[in-house]
Design a protein around this motif. Structure first.
Motif, PDB file in Angstrom:
ATOM      1  N   LYS A 116       0.830  -1.205   0.000  1.00  0.00           N
ATOM      2  CA  LYS A 116       0.000   0.000   0.000  1.00  0.00           C
ATOM      3  C   LYS A 116       0.868   1.260   0.000  1.00  0.00           C
ATOM      4  O   LYS A 116       0.584   2.233  -0.720  1.00  0.00           O
ATOM      5  CB  LYS A 116      -0.931  -0.010   1.221  1.00  0.00           C
ATOM      6  N   TYR A 117       1.925   1.250   0.773  1.00  0.00           N
ATOM      7  CA  TYR A 117       2.840   2.396   0.838  1.00  0.00           C
ATOM      8  C   TYR A 117       3.458   2.679  -0.533  1.00  0.00           C
ATOM      9  O   TYR A 117       3.483   3.824  -0.995  1.00  0.00           O
ATOM     10  CB  TYR A 117       3.927   2.124   1.875  1.00  0.00           C
ATOM     11  N   HIS A 118       3.949   1.646  -1.189  1.00  0.00           N
ATOM     12  CA  HIS A 118       4.624   1.835  -2.477  1.00  0.00           C
ATOM     13  C   HIS A 118       3.640   2.155  -3.600  1.00  0.00           C
ATOM     14  O   HIS A 118       4.031   2.765  -4.601  1.00  0.00           O
ATOM     15  CB  HIS A 118       5.456   0.603  -2.819  1.00  0.00           C
ATOM     16  N   LEU A 119       2.388   1.763  -3.438  1.00  0.00           N
ATOM     17  CA  LEU A 119       1.363   2.157  -4.411  1.00  0.00           C
ATOM     18  C   LEU A 119       0.891   3.592  -4.156  1.00  0.00           C
ATOM     19  O   LEU A 119       0.115   4.133  -4.944  1.00  0.00           O
ATOM     20  CB  LEU A 119       0.168   1.201  -4.345  1.00  0.00           C
ATOM     21  N   ARG A 120       1.346   4.179  -3.033  1.00  0.00           N
ATOM     22  CA  ARG A 120       1.024   5.561  -2.660  1.00  0.00           C
ATOM     23  C   ARG A 120      -0.476   5.775  -2.479  1.00  0.00           C
ATOM     24  O   ARG A 120      -1.041   6.785  -2.918  1.00  0.00           O
ATOM     25  CB  ARG A 120       1.594   6.572  -3.679  1.00  0.00           C
ATOM     26  N   ILE A 121      -1.128   4.822  -1.836  1.00  0.00           N
ATOM     27  CA  ILE A 121      -2.565   4.916  -1.562  1.00  0.00           C
ATOM     28  C   ILE A 121      -2.779   5.703  -0.279  1.00  0.00           C
ATOM     29  O   ILE A 121      -2.264   5.354   0.785  1.00  0.00           O
ATOM     30  CB  ILE A 121      -3.188   3.499  -1.441  1.00  0.00           C
ATOM     31  N   LYS A 122      -3.570   6.746  -0.349  1.00  0.00           N
ATOM     32  CA  LYS A 122      -3.842   7.593   0.809  1.00  0.00           C
ATOM     33  C   LYS A 122      -5.066   7.135   1.599  1.00  0.00           C
ATOM     34  O   LYS A 122      -5.157   7.377   2.802  1.00  0.00           O
ATOM     35  CB  LYS A 122      -4.054   9.041   0.355  1.00  0.00           C
ATOM     36  N   ASN A 123      -6.006   6.499   0.936  1.00  0.00           N
ATOM     37  CA  ASN A 123      -7.286   6.133   1.535  1.00  0.00           C
ATOM     38  C   ASN A 123      -7.100   5.201   2.740  1.00  0.00           C
ATOM     39  O   ASN A 123      -6.710   4.042   2.578  1.00  0.00           O
ATOM     40  CB  ASN A 123      -8.161   5.447   0.476  1.00  0.00           C
ATOM     41  N   PRO A 124      -7.406   5.641   3.974  1.00  0.00           N
ATOM     42  CA  PRO A 124      -7.215   4.779   5.153  1.00  0.00           C
ATOM     43  C   PRO A 124      -8.204   3.623   5.215  1.00  0.00           C
ATOM     44  O   PRO A 124      -7.981   2.654   5.950  1.00  0.00           O
ATOM     45  CB  PRO A 124      -7.423   5.743   6.333  1.00  0.00           C
ATOM     46  N   LYS A 125      -9.294   3.729   4.457  1.00  0.00           N
ATOM     47  CA  LYS A 125     -10.278   2.646   4.458  1.00  0.00           C
ATOM     48  C   LYS A 125      -9.853   1.487   3.549  1.00  0.00           C
ATOM     49  O   LYS A 125     -10.542   0.463   3.493  1.00  0.00           O
ATOM     50  CB  LYS A 125     -11.646   3.180   4.047  1.00  0.00           C
ATOM     51  N   CYS A 126      -8.752   1.657   2.864  1.00  0.00           N
ATOM     52  CA  CYS A 126      -8.143   0.527   2.140  1.00  0.00           C
ATOM     53  C   CYS A 126      -7.307  -0.242   3.150  1.00  0.00           C
ATOM     54  O   CYS A 126      -6.250   0.218   3.589  1.00  0.00           O
ATOM     55  CB  CYS A 126      -7.277   1.044   0.991  1.00  0.00           C
ATOM     56  N   VAL A 127      -7.800  -1.399   3.566  1.00  0.00           N
ATOM     57  CA  VAL A 127      -7.190  -2.170   4.654  1.00  0.00           C
ATOM     58  C   VAL A 127      -6.226  -3.214   4.074  1.00  0.00           C
ATOM     59  O   VAL A 127      -6.584  -3.966   3.161  1.00  0.00           O
ATOM     60  CB  VAL A 127      -8.276  -2.873   5.496  1.00  0.00           C
ATOM     61  N   GLY A 128      -5.011  -3.256   4.610  1.00  0.00           N
ATOM     62  CA  GLY A 128      -4.027  -4.226   4.150  1.00  0.00           C
ATOM     63  C   GLY A 128      -3.633  -5.195   5.238  1.00  0.00           C
ATOM     64  O   GLY A 128      -3.360  -4.792   6.366  1.00  0.00           O
ATOM     65  N   TYR A 129      -3.628  -6.467   4.897  1.00  0.00           N
ATOM     66  CA  TYR A 129      -3.152  -7.472   5.863  1.00  0.00           C
ATOM     67  C   TYR A 129      -2.581  -8.677   5.138  1.00  0.00           C
ATOM     68  O   TYR A 129      -2.804  -8.878   3.941  1.00  0.00           O
ATOM     69  CB  TYR A 129      -4.266  -7.892   6.830  1.00  0.00           C
ATOM     70  N   ASP A 130      -1.833  -9.495   5.871  1.00  0.00           N
ATOM     71  CA  ASP A 130      -1.153 -10.657   5.306  1.00  0.00           C
ATOM     72  C   ASP A 130      -1.866 -11.954   5.655  1.00  0.00           C
ATOM     73  O   ASP A 130      -2.520 -12.051   6.705  1.00  0.00           O
ATOM     74  CB  ASP A 130       0.278 -10.740   5.829  1.00  0.00           C
TER      75      ASP A 130
END
Length: 352
Positions: A116-130
């Motif tokens: 998400k960081y490298h895609l430069r996504i600002k939207n906090p509602k985009c949730v990332g997990y492994d």
């Protein structure tokens, strides 16, 4: 509303390691004893069983998260998707970022967060997990993404499988020749278009099987005792896979409402050519049929076993007509299936 893959992408590392490159390795058995035969004989037997002629290792300056980002960018571009509209980024892996010549796995922040960081996504509602689910992790990620969508929690998800097994192999273990690196990604969306995910099946067998794949010390007794590498009980895994994967595939197909004769392709985890062929043969035998020719695309000969990356990479290559005599047409029914550490098994029936 249906749930479909709208874009695919993959990253295949540039470093090619051929079987001949293992000629100068010192192989040992698990108990530290040496092999009775020379390396050329060992490698010839290995190729006959696995089908692997070469494999890909990621470049020294890259990590698992870097491959995941590249595959993700390609999938997003293929889907025409604005990254800011993603609801979830789900990344399947098993060992995190392990830098070249390092002994540590780095998983904080998560690989999904790094993507998400490298895609430069600002939207906090985009949730990332492994997702840590062994080799079936990418398929399990698809199953989870679908669940979010069905529950009304998401409309668009990015699901990635990325792994750098070359960073965790024991060069004194013959099994190290199986493993490779890579990444595959898809964008999964709600759509009015016909098809999509029709059914799924998933299971974990741990009562006796939990340690068929594990982290252990080097087969070379003189190696530092504090280092650990990926290890596996190949015979147990083979027997487990033949017993459980075809049955899971059969249940999944039955739940989809489709017939075995509707099935055009099976995208199975590229673990071992002979094992995959045996799984497909047994799956069709459960339906009193012989497996059709060309039903199972294969990349293991050139790309090796890149764990969670094998299925999405294979699918991306077929969708983009990069494998000879392997094509898909709209409406084709296919299956994704995998087996791996856990021991975990899963499958998805999908209409292209």
């Amino acid at each position: 509303m249906n749930i479909k893959i709208t874009g695919t992408g993959s990253y295949i590392p540039k470093v090619i390691t051929a079987n001949a490159d293992f000629d100068n390795h010192e192989f040992y058995n698990l108990d530290g004893t040496g092999f009775p035969q020379d390396n050329k004989t060992t490698i010839a037997k290995f190729k006959a069983i696995t089908g692997i002629e070469e494999r890909r290792y990621l470049e020294e300056n890259l990590n698992t998260s870097d491959m995941a980002v590249i595959a993700a960018q390609k999938a997003l571009e293929d889907a025409g998707t604005d990254p800011e509209t993603l609801d979830y980024i789900i990344v399947a892996h098993n060992y995190g970022d392990v830098k070249h010549e390092s002994i540590q796995s780095d998983t904080v922040p998560s690989i999904a967060t790094r993507v998400k960081y490298h895609l430069r996504i600002k939207n906090p509602k985009c949730v990332g997990y492994d997702v840590l689910f062994g080799c079936p992790g990418w398929i399990e990620g698809l199953i989870q993404a679908q669940a979010f969508m069905k529950a009304g929690m998401a409309k668009k998800c990015l699901v990635i499988g990325a792994e750098a097994l070359s960073r965790v192999v024991d060069k004194h273990d013959r099994d190290s020749m199986i493993f490779s690196d890579g990444a595959g990604a898809v964008v999964l969306e709600e759509t009015e278009e016909e098809g999509g995910i029709l059914a799924h099946e998933s299971g974990t067998y741990a009562f006796n099987e939990a340690n068929y794949i594990y982290f252990g010390k080097s087969n070379r007794t003189e190696a530092p005792d504090d280092l650990r590498y990926i290890k596996m009980n190949g015979r147990k895994i083979y027997e487990f896979a033949l017993m459980n994967v075809p049955a899971a595939m059969k249940t999944c197909l039955e739940n989809s409402g489709k017939s075995i004769k509707d099935l055009k392709k099976v995208f199975i985890h590229q673990a071992n050519e002979k094992m995959d062929e045996a799984i497909i043969k047994r799956f069709y035998k459960l339906h009193q049929l012989e497996a059709p020719k060309n039903v199972m695309p294969m990349t293991i000969q050139e790309l090796g076993n890149s764990s969670v990356a094998t299925v999405p990479t294979l699918y991306d290559l077929v969708v983009k007509n990069k494998i000879a005599d392997q094509q898909l047409e709209k409406g084709d029914v296919v299956m994704f299936a995998s087996v791996g550490a856990g021991m975990n098994v899963n499958a998805i029936v999908y209409q292209y």
